[in-house]
Motif scaffolding. Sequence first.
Motif, PDB file in Angstrom:
ATOM      1  N   LYS A 113       0.869  -0.995   0.269  1.00  0.00           N
ATOM      2  CA  LYS A 113       0.009  -0.044  -0.323  1.00  0.00           C
ATOM      3  C   LYS A 113       0.885   1.105  -0.109  1.00  0.00           C
ATOM      4  CE  LYS A 113      -4.249  -1.495   0.303  1.00  0.00           C
ATOM      5  NZ  LYS A 113      -5.417  -1.237  -0.797  1.00  0.00           N
ATOM      6  N   ILE A 114       2.445   0.729   0.200  1.00  0.00           N
ATOM      7  CA  ILE A 114       3.052   2.449   0.543  1.00  0.00           C
ATOM      8  C   ILE A 114       3.491   2.832  -0.696  1.00  0.00           C
ATOM      9  CG2 ILE A 114       4.923   3.291   1.121  1.00  0.00           C
ATOM     10  CD1 ILE A 114       5.002   0.955   3.476  1.00  0.00           C
ATOM     11  N   THR A 157       9.114  12.412   3.734  1.00  0.00           N
ATOM     12  CA  THR A 157       8.267  11.929   3.836  1.00  0.00           C
ATOM     13  C   THR A 157       7.564  12.403   4.858  1.00  0.00           C
ATOM     14  OG1 THR A 157       9.930  10.479   4.070  1.00  0.00           O
ATOM     15  CG2 THR A 157       8.390   9.649   4.580  1.00  0.00           C
ATOM     16  N   TYR A 204       9.029   6.241  -1.800  1.00  0.00           N
ATOM     17  CA  TYR A 204       9.010   6.277  -0.438  1.00  0.00           C
ATOM     18  C   TYR A 204      10.149   5.566  -0.540  1.00  0.00           C
ATOM     19  CZ  TYR A 204       4.968   9.359  -0.025  1.00  0.00           C
ATOM     20  OH  TYR A 204       4.187  10.555  -0.074  1.00  0.00           O
ATOM     21  N   SER A 249       4.104  -3.007  -4.387  1.00  0.00           N
ATOM     22  CA  SER A 249       3.482  -1.806  -4.617  1.00  0.00           C
ATOM     23  C   SER A 249       3.904  -1.008  -6.055  1.00  0.00           C
ATOM     24  CB  SER A 249       4.502  -1.296  -4.170  1.00  0.00           C
ATOM     25  OG  SER A 249       5.136   0.233  -3.957  1.00  0.00           O
TER      26      SER A 249
END
Length: 399
Positions: free
Chosen positions: A68-69, A396, A73, A370
């Motif tokens: 889900k990230i 972030t 990132y 992802s």
Amino acid sequence: MNQLFRHLQGDRAIWALVGILAIFSFMPVYSASTNLVYVVGNGSTLGHLVKHAVLLCMGFAIMFGVHKIPYRYFSGGSVLLFPVVIVLLIVTLAQGTTIGGANASRWIRLPVLGVGFQTSTLASLVLMVYVARYLARRKDRQIEFKESLLQFWLPIGGTLLLILPANFSTTALIFMMVLLVAFIGGYPKKHLAFVIAGSIGILAIFVLVVKAFPDAMPNRVATWQSRIENFSNKENAEGYQVEKAKIAIATGGLTGRGPGKSVQKNFLPQSSSDFIFAIIVEEYGVIGAITVLSFYFLLLFRILVAAQKAGTVFGTLLVIGAGLPIVFQAIINMAVATNMIPVTGQTLPLISSGGTSIWMTCFALGIVLSVSSSKEVTEEELNEESDDPLSIIHETIHE
């Protein structure tokens, strides 16, 4: 059920393959755990099965959360996690759990969960993300060898040197994957040749130093040497394991003895982890072995498809660096069980028992998912973040 599937993003084939391998793992793990119960006297078969189920559930939770990230990132995250990984490796090397009295410190004990955590697996994943980050950020400019020595090879070399004393096979696997990703990422081939030559020289110096000061790391070089020279020798412990694995495979035949009917599981010390493939062949035969191998090759195919469809260089290198080691590790495990290569201590991903292997495999697959589920991301957006860790933290937090 439809509501659950709606939240599973990314390559559905990868989700299905992971689920199939995980569900199948219950049968050989439950069968092989009788060795730990009746021979070693450790717990109960139901207890080992429940523990394996809990570890798999935790692994799937990790995979779900990671996928889900947004994958951009992970670029900055690798920079932030690198110092943490180095500290963990140093602590593990100094205080980690030893196996069989030998200096093979690989684990840090997690008393809350009652399992050991192998820090080298986390280090390898962070390192591969860092490699993908470095190469992607330099895709449009010439890479200078001197500059890359400091920013690229020094962190890689330092990490590998901390893993090497306790785990040569993992070090070799990581190094090969770094070379592969660097080659695909456009790192100059002549520089790679220098790095390979230098690495061989450093390894030779390391072996000579350990031989000159054997008390510093007892048994390590001797263990490597015996694994290479005598891995089929019945007289030593590893030769005994290989011999029992060969018997298990030979008696499996075409269709196997049947689920739970393995005999050699009572003699193989690592029947539920390193040599679980031999138990699979004994119980499910050549048909079962080919089926398991096919699932891993299907997983490899879907990983390559995800890499090809990634919209950025970083995404492609990230999928290759995180996904390919899983399949390579599976091939190495099966090659050890069939006596094609010396004993390495590599588990069979998603099938063997063991918390760290399951968790890190699921973490890596979460990264692959992802990337495969991401919307269109430009290279400019990925490269906006600064090399300064403080800037990464600031971005972030605000995003």
